[in-house]
Write a protein that holds these residues in place. Sequence first.
Motif, short mmCIF file in Angstrom:
data_model
loop_
_atom_site.label_atom_id
_atom_site.label_comp_id
_atom_site.label_asym_id
_atom_site.label_seq_id
_atom_site.Cartn_x
_atom_site.Cartn_y
_atom_site.Cartn_z
N ASN A 192 7.42 -0.59 -5.34
CA ASN A 192 7.32 -0.05 -6.69
C ASN A 192 8.59 -0.18 -7.49
O ASN A 192 8.56 -0.48 -8.68
N ALA B 193 15.01 -5.01 4.09
CA ALA B 193 16.04 -5.10 3.06
C ALA B 193 16.33 -6.54 2.67
O ALA B 193 16.62 -6.81 1.51
N ASN C 271 15.13 -3.11 9.71
CA ASN C 271 15.97 -2.86 8.54
C ASN C 271 16.27 -4.15 7.79
O ASN C 271 16.09 -4.25 6.58
N TYR D 258 7.09 3.33 9.26
CA TYR D 258 7.44 3.36 7.86
C TYR D 258 7.37 4.81 7.40
O TYR D 258 6.38 5.47 7.69
N PRO D 259 8.38 5.36 6.75
CA PRO D 259 9.62 4.70 6.38
C PRO D 259 10.45 4.35 7.61
O PRO D 259 10.33 5.01 8.63
N ILE D 260 11.27 3.33 7.48
CA ILE D 260 12.03 2.94 8.65
C ILE D 260 13.15 3.92 8.90
O ILE D 260 13.70 4.53 7.98
N ASN D 261 13.46 4.05 10.15
CA ASN D 261 14.57 4.88 10.56
C ASN D 261 15.69 3.92 10.91
O ASN D 261 15.63 3.22 11.91
N THR D 262 16.71 3.87 10.07
CA THR D 262 17.76 2.87 10.31
C THR D 262 18.52 3.14 11.59
O THR D 262 19.01 2.22 12.23
N THR D 263 18.62 4.40 11.97
CA THR D 263 19.32 4.71 13.22
C THR D 263 18.52 4.21 14.41
O THR D 263 19.08 3.63 15.35
N GLU E 221 0.84 -1.21 0.00
CA GLU E 221 0.00 0.00 0.00
C GLU E 221 0.87 1.25 0.00
O GLU E 221 0.51 2.27 -0.57
N ASN E 222 2.02 1.16 0.68
CA ASN E 222 2.87 2.34 0.78
C ASN E 222 3.85 2.47 -0.38
O ASN E 222 4.75 3.30 -0.33
N GLY E 223 3.69 1.62 -1.37
CA GLY E 223 4.52 1.75 -2.55
C GLY E 223 5.95 1.28 -2.37
O GLY E 223 6.81 1.57 -3.19
N TYR E 224 6.19 0.54 -1.29
CA TYR E 224 7.56 0.11 -1.03
C TYR E 224 8.12 -0.76 -2.16
O TYR E 224 9.30 -0.73 -2.46
N ASN F 238 19.50 10.43 16.34
CA ASN F 238 20.84 10.85 15.98
C ASN F 238 21.65 11.16 17.22
O ASN F 238 22.86 10.96 17.24
#
Lengths: 1061, 458
Positions: free
Chosen positions: A279, A946, A942, A974-979, A274-277, A885
């Motif tokens: 695409n 991935a 992540n 979503y979007p994921i925050n890798t940190t 749905e979120n176009g991930y 961060n």
Amino acid sequence: MKKIGLVTCLVCFVANIILAQSMINGRVLQTGTKIPIEDITVRLQDSDRLTKTDADGLFSLGALSAGKYEVVFSGVGYDTKVISIEIPLSNPLEVTISVSEQVIEEVLINTGYQQISKAQATGSTVTISNEEFNQVISKDVLSRLETVVSGLIVDRKSNLGSQEDFLIRGPSTLRASKAPLIIVDDFPYEGNLEDLNPNEVESITVLKDAAAAAIWGARAGNGVIVITSKRGSFSTPLKLNFNSNFSVTDHPDMRQVPRLDPSDQVELESFLFENGYYNTRINSSAKTALTPVVELHLKYRDNSSSLDQLEDGLAQLKKYDIRDQWNQYVYRPALNQQYALDIHGGTDRSGTYAMVGFDHGRDHLDAISKRVNLRFNNNYKILPTVQLTSGLSYTNHSGQTGKMAYNEYMDSYGRMPSYSKLADEKGNPLPVAKNYRLSYLDTVHPDLLDWKYYPLDEHNHTNHRSSQHSFRSFVGLTGQFWNLLKLDVRYQNERQLGQVNTHELHTSFTVRDRVNHFTSVAPDQSLNRAFPLGGILNKSQRTFHAQNFRAQANLNHTFAKHQIFGIVGGELQRIDTDSYANTFYGYNDETLTTSAINYLERYPTYTRGTLASIPYNYSIDSGTRRFVSFYANATYDYDQKYVLTASIRRDASNLFGVNTNDKWNLLWSGGLSWNIAQENFYQSELIPQFRFKVAYGQSGNVDPSMVATTTLIAQSSAPYSRLPFRRIDQFGNPELKWERVNTLNAGVELVSRDNMVSLSAEWYMKYTDGLFSYYPVDYTLVATSAIIKNVAQTEARGLDIQLRTNNLRSSFKWSTNLDLSLYKDKLKTYYMASLSAGQFLGGLGVAGVEGKPINAFFAYEWAGLDPNTGAAMGYVDGEPSMDYNAIAGSSVMLDDLVYIGPGMAQVFGSLGNTFSFKGLSLDVRMLYKLGHYYMSPTISYNSLFALGDGHSDYTLRWQRPGDELSTYVPALTYPINTTADRFYTNAEIHAARADNLRLSHVMLSYMVPSKLVSSNFGSQIYIGAKDLGILWRADKRRVDPDSHRTFTIKPTYSIGIKLSY
Amino acid sequence: MNLEYKKAQDTFINCILLFMCMSLGSCTEFLDAKPDGKLVQPETLEALQELMDNAIILNRETPSLGEISCDDYYLSQQLFAGLNRDYLREAYVWSDKNQMPYSNDWSYTYNKVYYANTVLESLENRPHLRSQNLDAWRNIMGQALFVRAKALSDAVFIWADVYDANESETKLGIPVPTDTDFNKPTKRESLKDTYNAIISDLELASHLLPERPLHPNRASKPAALGLLARIYLFSNDYENALHYADSCLSYGYKLMDFNDISTEKKTFTIPEFNIEVLYYSELVAYSLTLRTGSFVDSILYKSYEETDLRKKVFFMGERDNLQVFRGSYSGNDYNFSGISVNEIYFILIESLVRLNKLEEGMESFNYFMKHRYMSEYFEPFIAVDLEQALNYILEHRRKELLRRGLRWPDVKRLNKLGRNIKLTRIVNNREIILEPNDSNFVLAIPEEVLLNTGIPQN
């Protein structure tokens, strides 16, 4: 001295007045108690005449003519005794013999260069007898050591079963090989350890500290395991032994593999769609794999299916769990059979040993392995004082791979979804998307080969066979001169030929995929195939040739109360390896033909029309390692009270780029032993043996891959130009040296009266210097971010205690073995590019923090989940925060992390109990590891996105306010925050104590009384079980800290029989 | 002791003594064997040439940060959300921090420099190599100088400000290592010294290199001249830019005629190693520089006329008619970042016009454009004044040289010349604007490098 006294006062015989032939009969009694002893062998020296005592201790050797004779009394658990008699006897003999005291003095240690009495050794050693060694049933040799060698730990965190995991008194190196040096029959063993058959092994000595190992010099830094194999001895009757057993290992439970729950995965993928991930993947001209969920959504989006169909399809997918299918279709119980037959015996001039062994196994994945061992050796006295030893052994190890392991189920993006359906209801293999999406494969040119991938069927189209032949031969000549000097020359030649053939049949996915990939469609719709239709044959071969030459002088001189002995020698070693690997295309196994390929040509590819060339796989390698060593050691013993030892060794190797003068590396050791029990002032009867020893020594470690100058590695074909090219392999480092390990060891050995309790305690300090380690460099100035230098130092202290007690010694016997090791290490010097936190996380390998254990865990401080959003919180300036961060970005430093603790056990060992009654014996051993930590794995959003690698913790994630009270898994964002993800997966909440106690093995054996069969015939039946699981663990998460990344090893049950004649 | 026994004993001792002597004597030789048959030191011309043929290090992975930052493409909200690295999202919106871990654009750049320095140092330390084979020696040295200059020039466009004759002595350039000693402190040279180092390497290289390379992976004389022309254009030295572009084109390289390129059913339209490629290299591949990971700026796409063949050759419509780029000179997914004839033409044309040679400039421009427009519809461009000519040229320079990392330095350069190009990103319905000549046009150096070296951030 005491013993001799004991013997003389106990021996008695009475002269006989009859002059002619006379009967020899008598009675055997236990010293002190005067209880008659059954089953003692009574043998007339230098004759075949022998008998055994009955239940009343009575025996008769028959009639003998007058004269002087010697009679030998021996029996299991009793000291052997020889008495001289003069025929005729006046009275029947009454002989008392004493219970053997497993006297420490009698144990001989084989260092690979010499045999020394344990009483004269000052370093730390453990000798494992054949009996102890055979308490575990296994195919290999090394796995039997963990429960019987104190101070040895098998670190299963990284990879299972390799000798790299055997740590003797902790790691002695950071980067070089951690494997101990293995010596087989006096020479370093360079072959494959799986080739050694445990049935060949007579005894094993482990040299634990540098003083004991110093004689092995620059390769002994990790400790030395000396394996002595069985051999024929002089003047022994011919004997035949047969051993056979059958083992089965339980079906592993794939449900233990922590994977995302199928319905969770279906919902997650729907959400991402749905979120176009997806695409990018959907629009990819490469038509890369799409999961079934994405395909269903896509169909619905493109109006080729209804909402009902979509929902129905999704509901169907939720029903399948790939792990159930692995259980059903892939994994099976593993089986292993072992047979060994040996024959040995000797005359007064020669002794011979021959053995043949066969092992056959089938693992959980149906992979087959076979091993054949043949061995022959012979000792021959050329002259009374000159002895020729020779031996020959051959091993063939062959195998064939089975089905695909669970972690090989991958598509072009990562792990296949956990709802994948691998087979239909009847069990027929189904296709899954691997490189391409299934909906695309339905639209390709009809004349293409079937492009679908059937994971359950794939192993039927690949034929992977490996075979390894090893030959080892040695010849040695020993001469004894003037009672003082023994000269010894030996040569050993070891050759190995290993071959691996992987034949991907023309029906395999690999071949079908390659053929289609290199197919182009002509305007008239005909196909041009650039890739040949036949199979692909990968053929590789490795040969290995090791040669050792040694010349050694052994000196031994005793005068009055002084004894001096020692060795001086020199040794050359040369190991040459050669290998090649080649890939043949268009292989036809019936005609043995292959197709010619133009590797330089670039062909259009089917899907995108881009140009690509057919991969060219050909490699040739060769290498050589050379060592030259000179060594000497000496022992001085005064009155069996004081022993001084010293050794020195100098090694050189062909370390590349170092000047020859610098290649020489001098290592030494020295030690002292004081036998307090021999002192006049020592009168204790409770503890008749009491010895103290201390030693210091150096040993080393060499990593042959290290070179001191800038070197280039040649590679065969550069992208596009196809020209040969080179890359820089190592960056110039002229100060390169060998690693050095220094150990100080001090110990006491006590034995109580009648050998009731024996205790050995050793304290040691190990200090390593010049360890290879990455030294950060600025990658602006060199083509790497770190180079390897001799810069690190570590320090370790520990205590190894071995306690042996004989709790009961009547007809029901009970003895206990307790091994307890304490160990603590720390990094003294280590260089890190910066103290930024990221590099100290993870915890596998070297943590890199000075003052902390070599292997240590650090984690982000954890502040729980935010009650409103379910986001993970850390601390910034003492306040809970979600500024990732600030809590986990690149500005976070080591000081901001929480120190969890060491990754290696600080207290470990084993506890064993042996019970025996008549011929029945039961042995139970437990292993424990305490005082260390692990990071329990969890969901990483992540890696889930991935790589498709989802952990089952996903189900526990925060979903609505209030969940934070019962879970620590943050909400999915979503979007994921890798940190944020890095913060969560490395947060202290996952740290757990790894302490555990496990039941290592149980063995029940029954010695069939020889009376039942024949006096010369012995037979034993045994049943055993090993890896019986965890009895207790500190962490409640119920994961096995030793195998938390995969599934737990299941118990193995064995049954076997030993026969001897 | 009997005689036989004594004899055996003597022989035995002699054997051992003999062995001891022999082993001592031959130790040195025994220990000098090479442990791995593939290990070679950089000592021979062959080895050095093979080092320069390492296309994985040298021809791949030229820095992409400029391309990531430029305005020729955009990410849809979905593509932005789908990025799997935080630092890519930061780079997309011109963050003043660079959190890229090793290996990154910086390390890829300096790997190339180190390889070149290894070769140059080996040539210098082994003078006998020169007499062994002079041609090979000149060729290898030229390649190494070229590789170093190309890597530094790619980097200076990203991590330093635009060259300006007046300020460049005081402005920071980038580190310029000239040997392989990695124990020295790292420092940033001035912008002027950085450009001077690049130019002197290239001038020397252009004298040493052969006219035709064995393969476009290797540098050649025209490639060195072409790169010199590029450097001079970016230093606003149009005389030299013109001179070198002209010399470069004198080696007979031709233009492709896009009328001959078929676009039907093709994922990629431009053939690899086509006749325009002088030197081949590729940008680092991040998802947002790849064909399917980004969309072509819609205004840019619409600005191509229907008779402009590049509209079909370069682009392809995806779903919802969003356009993706398919015209890389690599012939595949990787973005070309080498030197090609079309760029040299634009340097030549722009230099001519900026040097007031309007007529000559427009003549070359129209000659070039004939190769890009449908021949039957091509109408020559007519410029009434320099400004109009320059507008045409700059517009088509952008339309011709997109997705090869050149747009970013062009924006920086043209803004200094007063063209006022403002960049806009829309992320999560928020508009982020990079004003002309903003300090964030000089991109951030990776934090890790700053920590390691202490050099100042931009």
